[in-house]
Design an enzyme around this catalytic site. Structure first.
Site, PDB file in Angstrom:
ATOM      1  N   HIS A 141      -1.389  -3.059  -6.921  1.00  0.00           N
ATOM      2  CA  HIS A 141      -2.057  -2.674  -5.679  1.00  0.00           C
ATOM      3  C   HIS A 141      -3.574  -2.784  -5.788  1.00  0.00           C
ATOM      4  CE1 HIS A 141      -2.910   0.672  -2.513  1.00  0.00           C
ATOM      5  NE2 HIS A 141      -2.968  -0.530  -1.975  1.00  0.00           N
ATOM      6  N   ASN A 170      -3.726   6.070  -2.134  1.00  0.00           N
ATOM      7  CA  ASN A 170      -3.310   6.381  -0.765  1.00  0.00           C
ATOM      8  C   ASN A 170      -2.607   7.733  -0.660  1.00  0.00           C
ATOM      9  OD1 ASN A 170      -4.355   4.364   0.845  1.00  0.00           O
ATOM     10  ND2 ASN A 170      -2.781   2.926   0.201  1.00  0.00           N
ATOM     11  N   GLU A 205      -4.052  -0.520  -8.990  1.00  0.00           N
ATOM     12  CA  GLU A 205      -2.955   0.348  -9.426  1.00  0.00           C
ATOM     13  C   GLU A 205      -1.799  -0.527  -9.897  1.00  0.00           C
ATOM     14  OE1 GLU A 205      -3.355   4.294  -6.645  1.00  0.00           O
ATOM     15  OE2 GLU A 205      -2.446   2.544  -5.727  1.00  0.00           O
ATOM     16  N   SER A 258       0.831  -1.204   0.000  1.00  0.00           N
ATOM     17  CA  SER A 258       0.000   0.000   0.000  1.00  0.00           C
ATOM     18  C   SER A 258       0.863   1.251   0.000  1.00  0.00           C
ATOM     19  CB  SER A 258      -0.843   0.080   1.272  1.00  0.00           C
ATOM     20  OG  SER A 258      -1.496  -1.108   1.535  1.00  0.00           O
TER      21      SER A 258
HETATM   22  P1  NAI Z   1      -3.005  -9.826   6.496  1.00  0.00           P
HETATM   23  O1  NAI Z   1      -2.371  -9.567   7.822  1.00  0.00           O
HETATM   24  O2  NAI Z   1      -4.461 -10.109   6.408  1.00  0.00           O
HETATM   25  O3  NAI Z   1      -2.230 -11.057   5.772  1.00  0.00           O
HETATM   26  C1  NAI Z   1      -0.841 -11.112   5.637  1.00  0.00           C
HETATM   27  C2  NAI Z   1      -0.436 -12.580   5.558  1.00  0.00           C
HETATM   28  O4  NAI Z   1       0.960 -12.639   5.202  1.00  0.00           O
HETATM   29  C3  NAI Z   1      -0.575 -13.335   6.892  1.00  0.00           C
HETATM   30  O5  NAI Z   1      -1.368 -14.493   6.686  1.00  0.00           O
HETATM   31  C4  NAI Z   1       0.869 -13.700   7.278  1.00  0.00           C
HETATM   32  O6  NAI Z   1       0.967 -14.964   7.903  1.00  0.00           O
HETATM   33  C5  NAI Z   1       1.559 -13.704   5.915  1.00  0.00           C
HETATM   34  N1  NAI Z   1       3.000 -13.459   5.950  1.00  0.00           N
HETATM   35  C6  NAI Z   1       3.661 -12.544   6.694  1.00  0.00           C
HETATM   36  N2  NAI Z   1       4.984 -12.598   6.396  1.00  0.00           N
HETATM   37  C7  NAI Z   1       5.130 -13.553   5.445  1.00  0.00           C
HETATM   38  C8  NAI Z   1       6.258 -14.048   4.707  1.00  0.00           C
HETATM   39  N3  NAI Z   1       7.488 -13.584   4.918  1.00  0.00           N
HETATM   40  N4  NAI Z   1       6.048 -15.019   3.784  1.00  0.00           N
HETATM   41  C9  NAI Z   1       4.797 -15.512   3.574  1.00  0.00           C
HETATM   42  N5  NAI Z   1       3.697 -15.081   4.240  1.00  0.00           N
HETATM   43  C10 NAI Z   1       3.873 -14.100   5.156  1.00  0.00           C
HETATM   44  O7  NAI Z   1      -2.603  -8.557   5.590  1.00  0.00           O
HETATM   45  P2  NAI Z   1      -3.404  -7.938   4.347  1.00  0.00           P
HETATM   46  O8  NAI Z   1      -4.413  -6.977   4.840  1.00  0.00           O
HETATM   47  O9  NAI Z   1      -3.815  -9.039   3.439  1.00  0.00           O
HETATM   48  O10 NAI Z   1      -2.240  -7.064   3.662  1.00  0.00           O
HETATM   49  C11 NAI Z   1      -1.220  -7.664   2.911  1.00  0.00           C
HETATM   50  C12 NAI Z   1      -0.523  -6.603   2.075  1.00  0.00           C
HETATM   51  O11 NAI Z   1      -1.481  -5.939   1.253  1.00  0.00           O
HETATM   52  C13 NAI Z   1       0.187  -5.495   2.866  1.00  0.00           C
HETATM   53  O12 NAI Z   1       1.322  -5.099   2.150  1.00  0.00           O
HETATM   54  C14 NAI Z   1      -0.852  -4.384   2.887  1.00  0.00           C
HETATM   55  O13 NAI Z   1      -0.277  -3.106   3.078  1.00  0.00           O
HETATM   56  C15 NAI Z   1      -1.442  -4.536   1.497  1.00  0.00           C
HETATM   57  N6  NAI Z   1      -2.796  -4.009   1.326  1.00  0.00           N
HETATM   58  C16 NAI Z   1      -3.760  -4.191   2.302  1.00  0.00           C
HETATM   59  C17 NAI Z   1      -5.035  -3.677   2.118  1.00  0.00           C
HETATM   60  C18 NAI Z   1      -6.108  -3.856   3.155  1.00  0.00           C
HETATM   61  O14 NAI Z   1      -7.102  -3.107   3.121  1.00  0.00           O
HETATM   62  N7  NAI Z   1      -5.988  -4.825   4.063  1.00  0.00           N
HETATM   63  C19 NAI Z   1      -5.404  -2.933   0.897  1.00  0.00           C
HETATM   64  C20 NAI Z   1      -4.347  -2.881  -0.093  1.00  0.00           C
HETATM   65  C21 NAI Z   1      -3.094  -3.370   0.148  1.00  0.00           C
END
Ligand code: NAI
Length: 293
Positions: free
Chosen positions: A141, A191, A153, A120
């Protein structure tokens, strides 16, 4: 470039499972990996339920729902990504962790595999700098919930090959999304342009001009947004959005208009992070939003 048929998704959280959903629905094979095997199992179960519901509503045939589920293959190791033509990363929002992952992926995938980040707020150029072949890296994104938010994006880092962004844009259209090309600047488009609503909304609340619910109502009913800033922060959850606010503020060298609010610092520390915790700016009981007294 050959048409992308098999993609890897690393990170099976909110975003990873959404990306897996739209990819599998578009007929792509998906390898889904997470350091937590439980997260992969939970993601697959949630996809199964989503597709079952869509089938019940007649939006998908039962056979198509089953076929989509079968296209999502749980991966138990990063090496399972070796046959992918694209790997999309959706892991924790930390530059060091993402850079380590991209460097490790390069040791697994073929030379022409595209590596994309769903970050993000982090610099695509900085992530790509961990790679031997930074030209293959770009930002991809998506927004939450991925299946409903139809924009993505596509971010060109300073070293990204233009054809990599072209291939991602083409794939986005195949998955029913509208790609918007952005340069690698903090917050990209959404963002950055959208930041004003969050930070000003927080300032209005901090100055006690109005309550969270009043700000949300005005932005929804007068300004025409689908959600107000506090409803959106509750959906995204502060463990995700607060670090994004801090990161964008720092990347613009502490420019005042991007400054995060102590309101979110305190709420994050207290665990009032949003819908997924049952309490954020609002309280959630049985999935219903309630305004705290
Ligand atoms: P989340 O916390 O729901 O999921 C992240 C997952 O990644 C977890 O299941 C965790 O176990 C796993 N993980 C962490 N480190 C890891 C690694 N080294 N290798 C493999 N798996 C790993 O997070 P979410 O919300 O899905 O966000 C993920 C990404 O997307 C972040 O970069 C966030 O900034 C971005 N993002 C999030 C949005 C949102 O509204 N939640 C919107 C747009 C982008």
């Amino acid at each position: 470039m050959t048409e992308i048929q098999t993609i890897g998704v690393v990170g099976a959280g909110a975003m990873g499972r959404g990306i897996a959903q739209i990819a599998a629905q578009a007929g792509l094979r998906v390898r889904l990996y997470d350091t937590s095997a439980d997260a992969v199992a939970a993601a697959r179960e949630s996809l199964r339920q989503t597709w079952d519901k869509l089938a019940q509503k007649g939006k998908l045939t039962a056979a198509d729902a089953q076929a989509a589920l079968e296209r999502v293959e749980p991966a138990t190791a990063l090496t399972d990504m070796s046959a992918c033509q694209l790997v999309v990363e959706a892991i924790v929002e930390r530059l060091d962790v993402k850079r380590d992952l991209f460097a490790a992926l390069e040791g697994v995938v073929s030379d022409d595999c595209i590596l994309a980040s769903n970050t993000s707020s982090l610099s695509i150029t900085a992530i790509a700098a961990a790679c031997k072949h930074p030209r293959r890296v770009a930002g991809y994104h998506f927004f939450n919930p991925v299946a409903l938010m139809k924009v993505v994006e596509v971010i060109d880092g300073l070293r990204s090959a233009p054809e990599v962004g072209d291939a991602l844009a083409e794939l986005a259209r195949r998955m029913g999304h509208t790609p918007v090309r952005a340069k690698d600047m903090p917050g990209f488009i959404v963002n950055h342009a959208g930041r004003g609503m969050n930070t000003e909304g927080l300032r209005v609340a901090q100055e006690a001009v109005a309550s969270f619910a009043q700000v949300d109502a005005v932005m929804r009913e007068q300004a025409g947004f689908r959600m107000g800033p506090f409803e959106l922060l509750d959906l995204t959850a502060l463990d995700v959005s607060h670090p994004v606010m801090e990161s964008i503020y720092r990347q613009f060298f502490d420019e005042a208009r991007f400054r995060p609010s102590p309101i979110t610092t305190v709420r994050l520390a207290g665990g009032l992070i949003g819908r997924k915790a049952g309490e954020g700016f609002y309280v959630y009981a049985d999935g219903q939003k309630q305004v705290p007294a």
